[in-house]
Design a protein around this motif. Structure first.
Motif, mmCIF file in Angstrom:
data_model
loop_
_atom_site.group_PDB
_atom_site.id
_atom_site.type_symbol
_atom_site.label_atom_id
_atom_site.label_comp_id
_atom_site.label_asym_id
_atom_site.label_seq_id
_atom_site.Cartn_x
_atom_site.Cartn_y
_atom_site.Cartn_z
ATOM 1 N N ALA A 32 41.148 58.403 46.380
ATOM 2 C CA ALA A 32 41.112 57.794 47.714
ATOM 3 C C ALA A 32 39.780 57.079 47.934
ATOM 4 N N ALA A 33 38.686 57.699 47.509
ATOM 5 C CA ALA A 33 37.366 57.073 47.657
ATOM 6 C C ALA A 33 37.291 55.782 46.843
ATOM 7 N N ARG A 34 37.839 55.808 45.657
ATOM 8 C CA ARG A 34 37.853 54.612 44.807
ATOM 9 C C ARG A 34 38.647 53.498 45.485
ATOM 10 N N GLN A 35 39.787 53.844 46.078
ATOM 11 C CA GLN A 35 40.613 52.855 46.768
ATOM 12 C C GLN A 35 39.869 52.275 47.967
ATOM 13 N N TYR A 36 39.176 53.141 48.731
ATOM 14 C CA TYR A 36 38.406 52.665 49.882
ATOM 15 C C TYR A 36 37.290 51.718 49.450
ATOM 16 N N LEU A 37 36.639 52.028 48.344
ATOM 17 C CA LEU A 37 35.581 51.148 47.846
ATOM 18 C C LEU A 37 36.146 49.795 47.420
ATOM 19 N N GLU A 38 37.296 49.818 46.765
ATOM 20 C CA GLU A 38 37.921 48.560 46.354
ATOM 21 C C GLU A 38 38.322 47.739 47.573
ATOM 22 N N LEU A 43 37.298 43.207 51.275
ATOM 23 C CA LEU A 43 36.998 42.706 52.616
ATOM 24 C C LEU A 43 35.671 41.962 52.659
ATOM 25 N N ARG A 44 34.681 42.478 51.937
ATOM 26 C CA ARG A 44 33.385 41.788 51.887
ATOM 27 C C ARG A 44 33.532 40.413 51.231
ATOM 28 N N LYS A 45 34.337 40.359 50.157
ATOM 29 C CA LYS A 45 34.556 39.093 49.466
ATOM 30 C C LYS A 45 35.239 38.104 50.402
ATOM 31 N N GLN A 46 36.240 38.565 51.153
ATOM 32 C CA GLN A 46 36.933 37.697 52.108
ATOM 33 C C GLN A 46 35.975 37.206 53.185
ATOM 34 N N LEU A 47 35.106 38.085 53.634
ATOM 35 C CA LEU A 47 34.148 37.710 54.665
ATOM 36 C C LEU A 47 33.177 36.666 54.142
ATOM 37 N N LYS A 48 32.722 36.811 52.904
ATOM 38 C CA LYS A 48 31.826 35.817 52.311
ATOM 39 C C LYS A 48 32.528 34.476 52.151
ATOM 40 N N GLU A 49 33.782 34.529 51.690
ATOM 41 C CA GLU A 49 34.527 33.288 51.468
ATOM 42 C C GLU A 49 34.805 32.547 52.773
ATOM 43 N N SER A 50 34.998 33.307 53.848
ATOM 44 C CA SER A 50 35.292 32.658 55.130
ATOM 45 C C SER A 50 34.017 32.227 55.838
ATOM 46 N N GLY A 51 32.899 32.482 55.257
ATOM 47 C CA GLY A 51 31.625 32.076 55.853
ATOM 48 C C GLY A 51 31.015 33.155 56.722
ATOM 49 N N GLY A 52 31.733 34.205 56.950
ATOM 50 C CA GLY A 52 31.209 35.319 57.727
ATOM 51 C C GLY A 52 31.134 35.007 59.198
ATOM 52 N N ALA A 53 31.186 36.034 59.964
ATOM 53 C CA ALA A 53 31.073 35.859 61.415
ATOM 54 C C ALA A 53 29.607 35.647 61.757
#
Length: 80
Positions: A32-38, A43-53
């Motif tokens: 479960a911890a491994r899944q949460y980290l993935e 989500l971090r990658k998506q945030l970077k790609e979208s330019g971040g809030a």
């Protein structure tokens, strides 16, 4: 002697079963911890790609804090 031997074998079986249960629980938790980290990385990658809030500046924070205080005072006055 036989009674003691049976008692020890029984205790060993109980400890083995609890050890196996703990092992399965630990494996589940680590999975479960491994899944949460993935998920977090995705989500971090998506945030970077979208330019971040855009993060609010210090001046914006101070302005908002002042506005909150004034609204609290206005609320207190309206309660009276």
């Amino acid at each position: 002697l036989l009674r003691r031997l049976v008692t020890l074998i029984s205790a060993q079986a109980a400890l083995g079963a609890s050890s196996q249960a703990f092992r399965k629980q630990a494996e589940g938790a680590s999975q479960a911890a491994r899944q949460y980290l993935e998920d977090n990385d995705a989500l971090r990658k998506q945030l970077k790609e979208s330019g971040g809030a855009p993060s609010p500046t210090r001046d914006e924070n101070e302005t908002l804090k002042a506005k909150v205080e004034s609204l609290k005072e206005e609320l207190e006055r309206s309660k009276k």
